[in-house]
Scaffold this motif. Structure first.
Motif, PDB file in Angstrom:
ATOM      1  N   ASP A 190       0.851  -1.187   0.000  1.00  0.00           N
ATOM      2  CA  ASP A 190       0.000   0.000   0.000  1.00  0.00           C
ATOM      3  C   ASP A 190       0.889   1.241   0.000  1.00  0.00           C
ATOM      4  O   ASP A 190       1.453   1.624   1.028  1.00  0.00           O
ATOM      5  N   LEU A 191       1.034   1.849  -1.165  1.00  0.00           N
ATOM      6  CA  LEU A 191       1.875   3.040  -1.288  1.00  0.00           C
ATOM      7  C   LEU A 191       1.097   4.334  -1.075  1.00  0.00           C
ATOM      8  O   LEU A 191       1.657   5.427  -1.179  1.00  0.00           O
ATOM      9  N   GLN A 192      -0.204   4.219  -0.793  1.00  0.00           N
ATOM     10  CA  GLN A 192      -1.052   5.396  -0.557  1.00  0.00           C
ATOM     11  C   GLN A 192      -0.867   6.422  -1.685  1.00  0.00           C
ATOM     12  O   GLN A 192      -0.607   7.603  -1.448  1.00  0.00           O
ATOM     13  N   ASP A 193      -1.006   5.907  -2.888  1.00  0.00           N
ATOM     14  CA  ASP A 193      -0.756   6.704  -4.076  1.00  0.00           C
ATOM     15  C   ASP A 193      -1.958   7.606  -4.368  1.00  0.00           C
ATOM     16  O   ASP A 193      -3.083   7.132  -4.534  1.00  0.00           O
ATOM     17  N   THR A 194      -1.723   8.900  -4.398  1.00  0.00           N
ATOM     18  CA  THR A 194      -2.793   9.855  -4.694  1.00  0.00           C
ATOM     19  C   THR A 194      -2.352  10.789  -5.812  1.00  0.00           C
ATOM     20  O   THR A 194      -1.172  10.890  -6.135  1.00  0.00           O
ATOM     21  N   TRP A 195      -3.307  11.469  -6.396  1.00  0.00           N
ATOM     22  CA  TRP A 195      -3.033  12.397  -7.487  1.00  0.00           C
ATOM     23  C   TRP A 195      -3.492  13.791  -7.066  1.00  0.00           C
ATOM     24  O   TRP A 195      -4.681  14.117  -7.113  1.00  0.00           O
ATOM     25  N   ALA A 196      -2.575  14.614  -6.610  1.00  0.00           N
ATOM     26  CA  ALA A 196      -2.924  15.967  -6.169  1.00  0.00           C
ATOM     27  C   ALA A 196      -1.727  16.893  -6.323  1.00  0.00           C
ATOM     28  O   ALA A 196      -1.212  17.437  -5.345  1.00  0.00           O
ATOM     29  N   PRO A 197      -1.244  17.114  -7.553  1.00  0.00           N
ATOM     30  CA  PRO A 197      -0.109  18.029  -7.753  1.00  0.00           C
ATOM     31  C   PRO A 197      -0.451  19.431  -7.263  1.00  0.00           C
ATOM     32  O   PRO A 197      -1.500  19.988  -7.631  1.00  0.00           O
ATOM     33  N   PRO A 198       0.391  20.024  -6.448  1.00  0.00           N
ATOM     34  CA  PRO A 198       0.045  21.314  -5.839  1.00  0.00           C
ATOM     35  C   PRO A 198      -0.031  22.470  -6.827  1.00  0.00           C
ATOM     36  O   PRO A 198      -0.665  23.493  -6.529  1.00  0.00           O
ATOM     37  N   HIS A 199       0.598  22.342  -8.003  1.00  0.00           N
ATOM     38  CA  HIS A 199       0.625  23.483  -8.921  1.00  0.00           C
ATOM     39  C   HIS A 199      -0.613  23.568  -9.802  1.00  0.00           C
ATOM     40  O   HIS A 199      -0.892  24.631 -10.374  1.00  0.00           O
ATOM     41  N   VAL A 218     -11.986  23.674 -29.806  1.00  0.00           N
ATOM     42  CA  VAL A 218     -12.857  24.487 -28.953  1.00  0.00           C
ATOM     43  C   VAL A 218     -12.112  25.081 -27.766  1.00  0.00           C
ATOM     44  O   VAL A 218     -12.678  25.904 -27.032  1.00  0.00           O
ATOM     45  N   ALA A 219     -10.849  24.685 -27.556  1.00  0.00           N
ATOM     46  CA  ALA A 219     -10.054  25.265 -26.470  1.00  0.00           C
ATOM     47  C   ALA A 219      -8.577  25.058 -26.764  1.00  0.00           C
ATOM     48  O   ALA A 219      -8.185  24.042 -27.360  1.00  0.00           O
ATOM     49  N   ARG A 220      -7.785  26.032 -26.342  1.00  0.00           N
ATOM     50  CA  ARG A 220      -6.332  25.965 -26.513  1.00  0.00           C
ATOM     51  C   ARG A 220      -5.645  26.321 -25.196  1.00  0.00           C
ATOM     52  O   ARG A 220      -6.137  27.151 -24.429  1.00  0.00           O
ATOM     53  N   SER A 221      -4.484  25.717 -24.998  1.00  0.00           N
ATOM     54  CA  SER A 221      -3.669  26.078 -23.844  1.00  0.00           C
ATOM     55  C   SER A 221      -2.211  25.840 -24.193  1.00  0.00           C
ATOM     56  O   SER A 221      -1.885  24.855 -24.877  1.00  0.00           O
ATOM     57  N   HIS A 222      -1.334  26.732 -23.720  1.00  0.00           N
ATOM     58  CA  HIS A 222       0.096  26.612 -23.985  1.00  0.00           C
ATOM     59  C   HIS A 222       0.870  26.813 -22.687  1.00  0.00           C
ATOM     60  O   HIS A 222       0.450  27.556 -21.800  1.00  0.00           O
ATOM     61  N   GLY A 223       2.006  26.153 -22.586  1.00  0.00           N
ATOM     62  CA  GLY A 223       2.856  26.304 -21.415  1.00  0.00           C
ATOM     63  C   GLY A 223       2.582  25.248 -20.366  1.00  0.00           C
ATOM     64  O   GLY A 223       1.817  24.303 -20.571  1.00  0.00           O
ATOM     65  N   ARG A 224       3.236  25.393 -19.208  1.00  0.00           N
ATOM     66  CA  ARG A 224       3.114  24.414 -18.142  1.00  0.00           C
ATOM     67  C   ARG A 224       1.654  24.224 -17.735  1.00  0.00           C
ATOM     68  O   ARG A 224       0.932  25.198 -17.511  1.00  0.00           O
ATOM     69  N   GLY A 225       1.233  22.966 -17.660  1.00  0.00           N
ATOM     70  CA  GLY A 225      -0.140  22.664 -17.285  1.00  0.00           C
ATOM     71  C   GLY A 225      -1.127  22.710 -18.436  1.00  0.00           C
ATOM     72  O   GLY A 225      -2.338  22.658 -18.216  1.00  0.00           O
TER      73      GLY A 225
END
Length: 356
Positions: free
Chosen positions: A192-201, A335-342
């Motif tokens: 049990d690695l208690q793997d979660t997905w919650a990147p702070p950025h 219908v949507a665009r995004s550039h850069g980190r994230g």
């Protein structure tokens, strides 16, 4: 006398160079290998070798890719009954490459697809780290099928154990017991690695820009995972440079359930960095196909965009290793665009919010 076309002659020359290079690398290893000897083995000039491959490193990577493609073949998935069984089968397939006691060290490293001493300068190590993250994501997504637990940390742990076995075998062929390693990988599923997905950025990523732009998807794209043509007429299309591959998970986790996510990988150096990415991902996917039926995979498609056709289609010019851009496609329109980190996260969130 049959006269070969220019394309046929180029293909014959390339095949001769690859065959000669494989012999040279198997006999001497990457470092001591000489391009002059490769040319001599192929009965060609040094210039003929360099006209097909710009460097010894590019040639070595091409030889390894050729080995992977020859070895992958068509293998029926075993449809494992549990996550533990899946990891055991995956590990056994990966460990088949280990050299045996008595094998020569250079030949063993070639069989291992070893990159030790090949990429010691940047951006090689940084790109390799990013590829490792994408490899772990691919294994994790296959393990997560039908489940609710994130398995990326588990996948990273398994791949680390297998890579360690490979490094040890490269220096001491025949050492260790691959059956023990496969058994250990199988039992890692119970940790049990208690793997979660919650990147702070992610909460600070700017929203994607809504638009209604014409979409002309490039034809002839092939999914590395399934080997089938890719339909990029809908869903998320994320273009990531070789130095940003870890961001693929942001798009995958942000997409609506069942929505297709196409990850297109670009690089500013297709001859070396591009081949490094192709080698590692093709090798990993070959092992995954032995375990998981393609039909059971989530709708994630992986495209190696060596000629930047996907990048150009979404409006990017001069895409390179740090590129990160994404679009959301619906009903033949962007219908949507995004550039850069994230960018992948932003485009995926826009798509999810717009889904009725």
């Amino acid at each position: 006398m049959v006269r070969l076309t220019r394309v046929e002659q180029q293909a014959r020359t390339r095949a001769a160079v690859l065959a000669a290079a494989r012999e040279e690398f198997a006999e001497h290893g990457f470092g001591p290998a000489k391009v002059d000897r490769i040319a001599e083995r192929a009965d060609l000039t040094r210039g003929a070798v360099y006209s097909n491959f710009p460097s010894k490193r590019a040639l070595y990577l091409a030889v390894l890719i050729d080995l992977v493609e020859q070895d992958s073949g068509t293998v029926a998935a075993v449809s494992p009954s549990s996550r533990a069984d899946a990891l055991g089968v995956f590990a056994r397939g990966w460990l088949e490459r280990l050299p045996l006691a008595g094998d020569s060290a250079p030949g063993g490293r070639l069989q291992l697809r070893s990159l030790d001493g090949v990429f010691e300068d940047e951006p090689g190590p940084s790109v390799a780290a990013q590829v490792a993250r994408l490899e772990a994501l691919l294994l994790a997504l296959a393990l997560e099928e039908g489940g609710v637990m994130r398995c990326v940390r588990l996948a990273e742990l398994v791949l680390t154990l297998l890579d360690g076995a490979g490094h040890r075998a490269a220096t001491a062929p025949g050492s260790g017991d691959p059956f023990d390693v496969a058994h250990a990988c199988r039992h890692l599923a119970g940790i049990d690695l208690q793997d979660t997905w919650a990147p702070p950025h992610l909460p600070y990523v700017a929203p994607a820009q809504a638009c209604s732009d014409a979409w002309s998807p490039p034809a002839g794209l092939v999914d590395v995972i399934s080997g089938s043509p890719v339909d990029v007429g809908h869903g998320l299309v994320v273009v990531l440079g070789a130095g940003r591959l870890g961001a693929a998970e942001e798009a995958v986790r942000s997409a609506s359930p069942g929505e297709q996510v196409v990850v297109a990988v670009v690089t500013g150096d297709p001859a070396e960095t591009g081949r490094l990415v192709r080698l590692r991902l093709t090798d990993t996917v070959a092992c995954l196909r032995r375990v998981f039926a393609v039909s059971s995979w989530p709708p994630v498609r992986l495209v190696l965009d060596d000629d930047a056709r996907v990048a150009s289609a979404i409006g990017l010019a001069g895409a390179g290793d740090e590129t990160e851009s994404a679009v959301s496609v619906r009903d033949g329109l962007i219908v949507a665009r995004s550039h850069g980190r994230g960018a992948g996260h932003a485009a995926g969130a826009h798509s999810r919010e717009a889904t009725p």
